[in-house]
Enzyme design. Structure first.
Site, short mmCIF file in Angstrom:
data_model
loop_
_atom_site.label_atom_id
_atom_site.label_comp_id
_atom_site.label_asym_id
_atom_site.label_seq_id
_atom_site.Cartn_x
_atom_site.Cartn_y
_atom_site.Cartn_z
N GLN A 32 -6.06 6.69 6.30
CA GLN A 32 -4.84 7.46 6.54
C GLN A 32 -5.01 8.47 7.66
O GLN A 32 -4.09 8.69 8.45
CB GLN A 32 -4.41 8.15 5.24
CG GLN A 32 -3.94 7.15 4.19
CD GLN A 32 -3.56 7.82 2.90
OE1 GLN A 32 -4.26 8.73 2.44
NE2 GLN A 32 -2.49 7.37 2.29
N TYR B 67 6.69 -4.99 8.92
CA TYR B 67 6.69 -6.25 8.20
C TYR B 67 6.97 -7.39 9.18
O TYR B 67 7.36 -7.16 10.33
CB TYR B 67 7.77 -6.25 7.10
CG TYR B 67 7.67 -5.08 6.15
CD1 TYR B 67 6.58 -4.95 5.29
CD2 TYR B 67 8.66 -4.10 6.12
CE1 TYR B 67 6.49 -3.88 4.43
CE2 TYR B 67 8.57 -3.02 5.25
CZ TYR B 67 7.48 -2.91 4.42
OH TYR B 67 7.39 -1.85 3.57
N ASP C 41 2.66 2.64 -2.46
CA ASP C 41 2.51 3.40 -3.69
C ASP C 41 1.17 4.13 -3.73
O ASP C 41 1.10 5.33 -4.01
CB ASP C 41 2.62 2.48 -4.91
CG ASP C 41 3.92 1.71 -4.91
OD1 ASP C 41 4.18 0.98 -3.93
OD2 ASP C 41 4.68 1.82 -5.87
N TYR D 18 0.79 -1.23 0.00
CA TYR D 18 0.00 0.00 0.00
C TYR D 18 0.82 1.28 0.00
O TYR D 18 0.25 2.36 0.06
CB TYR D 18 -0.97 0.04 1.20
CG TYR D 18 -1.85 -1.17 1.29
CD1 TYR D 18 -2.87 -1.40 0.37
CD2 TYR D 18 -1.66 -2.11 2.30
CE1 TYR D 18 -3.67 -2.52 0.45
CE2 TYR D 18 -2.46 -3.24 2.39
CZ TYR D 18 -3.46 -3.44 1.47
OH TYR D 18 -4.25 -4.54 1.55
N ARG E 100 6.61 1.12 8.87
CA ARG E 100 7.21 0.39 7.76
C ARG E 100 7.03 1.17 6.45
O ARG E 100 6.16 2.03 6.36
CB ARG E 100 6.55 -0.97 7.63
CG ARG E 100 5.16 -0.89 7.03
CD ARG E 100 4.48 -2.24 6.94
NE ARG E 100 3.40 -2.22 5.96
CZ ARG E 100 2.48 -3.18 5.87
NH1 ARG E 100 2.51 -4.21 6.68
NH2 ARG E 100 1.54 -3.09 4.94
N GLY E 101 7.84 0.81 5.44
CA GLY E 101 7.64 1.33 4.10
C GLY E 101 7.95 2.81 3.98
O GLY E 101 8.69 3.38 4.78
N GLU E 102 7.36 3.45 2.94
CA GLU E 102 7.69 4.85 2.65
C GLU E 102 6.64 5.82 3.19
O GLU E 102 6.98 6.82 3.84
CB GLU E 102 7.83 5.05 1.14
CG GLU E 102 8.11 6.49 0.75
CD GLU E 102 8.43 6.65 -0.73
OE1 GLU E 102 9.06 5.74 -1.30
OE2 GLU E 102 8.05 7.69 -1.31
N ASP E 103 5.38 5.54 2.94
CA ASP E 103 4.34 6.49 3.35
C ASP E 103 4.28 6.62 4.87
O ASP E 103 4.28 7.73 5.41
CB ASP E 103 2.99 6.02 2.80
CG ASP E 103 1.89 7.05 3.04
OD1 ASP E 103 2.12 8.25 2.75
OD2 ASP E 103 0.83 6.67 3.55
N SER E 104 4.26 5.49 5.57
CA SER E 104 4.21 5.54 7.04
C SER E 104 5.48 6.14 7.62
O SER E 104 5.45 6.80 8.67
CB SER E 104 4.00 4.13 7.60
OG SER E 104 2.82 3.55 7.11
#
Length: 382
Positions: free
Chosen positions: A259, A196, A17, A15, A275-279
């Site tokens: 969000q 993750y 992207d 999620y 985790r990831g980019e957005d968070s």
């Protein structure tokens, strides 16, 4: 007539992207008044972070943005927009490229890239790439932390909204109550965990349970739940609404939220594991200490990105705090036992908390990503 923007996104299972493009689309529509269409290939997955979305509809309006299904075949005939963004290198449909060529004034074509703190980003940001056959030119736009990059995604009103929330204890109490979480106890540390799957998570949970400080852990549904089940000796995965207790650790499983709901969770906790980019970006805007579980890449390329950010993020901290944060983040991402480092965290936590409040201001002093993107496209349209 409002300037028209088309944003294309393929949904990846984590999620990130769609999370980034959905935020960008809304910001461009709300703050700049642009007519924004967001083309998405997987509306069912998108709906998990946008509860008002109707996955069966080919086109719909949501929160000021036109959401369009991007079919695998037979892309619908449509005019090309003034500005076209392909998110993270997703290739545009051939028929849409033809529509871009047909325009008398060719669209500004942007490839919005992944976020990185690495030094090479500044040298590649804004580079032009002429199409090998068509009279079109694509520009690479790199989010980043330097003034010579595309910046970071942040809505104009977000810092004030966060500050108002964090100053309102009654509102936070009502929020916790809505989630079935009791008010804070004296001396309790409140942590969110959205990461993750990881062996480090299992070991850390055991360490927290054996610690002396009460820790209340908020875990939105996601990939880490098998590690939670293993740490608590459960035969089945815990479900949203479950409350688990082991030693000093109390764990609440929360439903996956939209969000806005996730922002409130980040704003309300003392420490956030994301985790990831957005968070990762949203945790920075929460102005609270955080730990980033970066998406694993081949040949450990993710560890290079992690270290690049750590170098920037900790540069102004004391040597003790810098060493502690490096040990936490690197240990977690290398799936090592961070229990000992975690237990000594209180020695630097006050400094980290103060720094976390100033970090967002430093990152936004030259504008957020949407602002820099609009400035960039306006130059191309002149």
């Amino acid at each position: 007539m409002a300037q028209r923007w088309d944003i294309f996104c393929t949904v990846i299972d984590n999620y990130g992207d769609i999370g980034v493009t959905w935020r960008l689309a809304r910001q461009l529509a709300h703050e700049y008044g642009f007519a924004v269409r967001l083309w998405v290939d997987d509306l069912a997955s998108f709906a998990r972070i946008a509860p008002g979305l109707q996955p069966a509809l080919a086109q719909q309006q949501l929160d000021g943005v036109s959401i369009c299904h991007w079919p695998a075949q037979d892309f619908p005939a449509t005019d090309a927009a003034d500005v076209v963004i392909e998110a993270f290198g997703c290739p545009l449909p051939d028929s849409y490229l033809a529509a871009m060529v047909d325009r008398t004034r060719k669209p500004v074509w942007i490839n919005l890239e992944y976020l990185s703190a690495e030094d090479w980003v500044a040298g590649c940001h804004g580079l032009a790439s002429p199409h090998p056959q068509l009279p079109l030119t694509k520009h690479f736009f790199f989010p980043g932390f330097g003034d010579d990059t595309g910046g970071l995604l942040c809505e104009r009103a977000l810092p004030a909204q966060r500050d108002a929330w964090q100053a309102d204890a009654a509102r936070q109490d009502a929020y916790w109550q809505s989630l079935g979480v009791p008010p804070r106890r004296a001396g309790e540390l409140r942590v969110s965990l959205f990461c993750y799957e990881s062996a480090a998570a299992q070991q850390w949970l055991a360490s927290c349970a054996a610690g002396s400080q009460p820790l209340r852990l908020l875990v939105p549904q996601g990939k880490v739940l098998p590690d939670v089940a293993a740490a608590f000796g459960l035969a089945q995965l815990p479900q949203a609404g479950d409350v688990l207790q082991r030693g000093a650790l109390t764990l609440h499983v929360l439903p996956l939220t939209d969000q806005h709901g996730y922002d409130r969770l980040l704003w309300s906790c003392d420490i956030n594991i994301v985790r990831g980019e957005d968070s990762f970006v949203r945790a920075q805007w929460a102005a609270r200490p955080f730990l980033w579980h970066i998406y694993r890449q081949d040949e450990d390329a993710h560890l290079v990105k992690l270290e690049a950010f750590l170098q920037r993020y900790t540069a102004a901290l004391s040597p003790a705090a810098r060493q502690q944060i490096h040990a936490l983040w690197q240990g977690w991402n290398r799936e090592q036992d961070i229990g000992q480092v975690w237990q000594t965290l209180p020695a630097v936590l006050a400094e980290w908390q103060r720094y976390a409040r100033s970090w967002p201001q430093m990152q936004l002093r030259h504008g957020d990503l949407a602002t820099r993107l609009v400035q960039f496209t306006e130059k191309q349209l002149q």
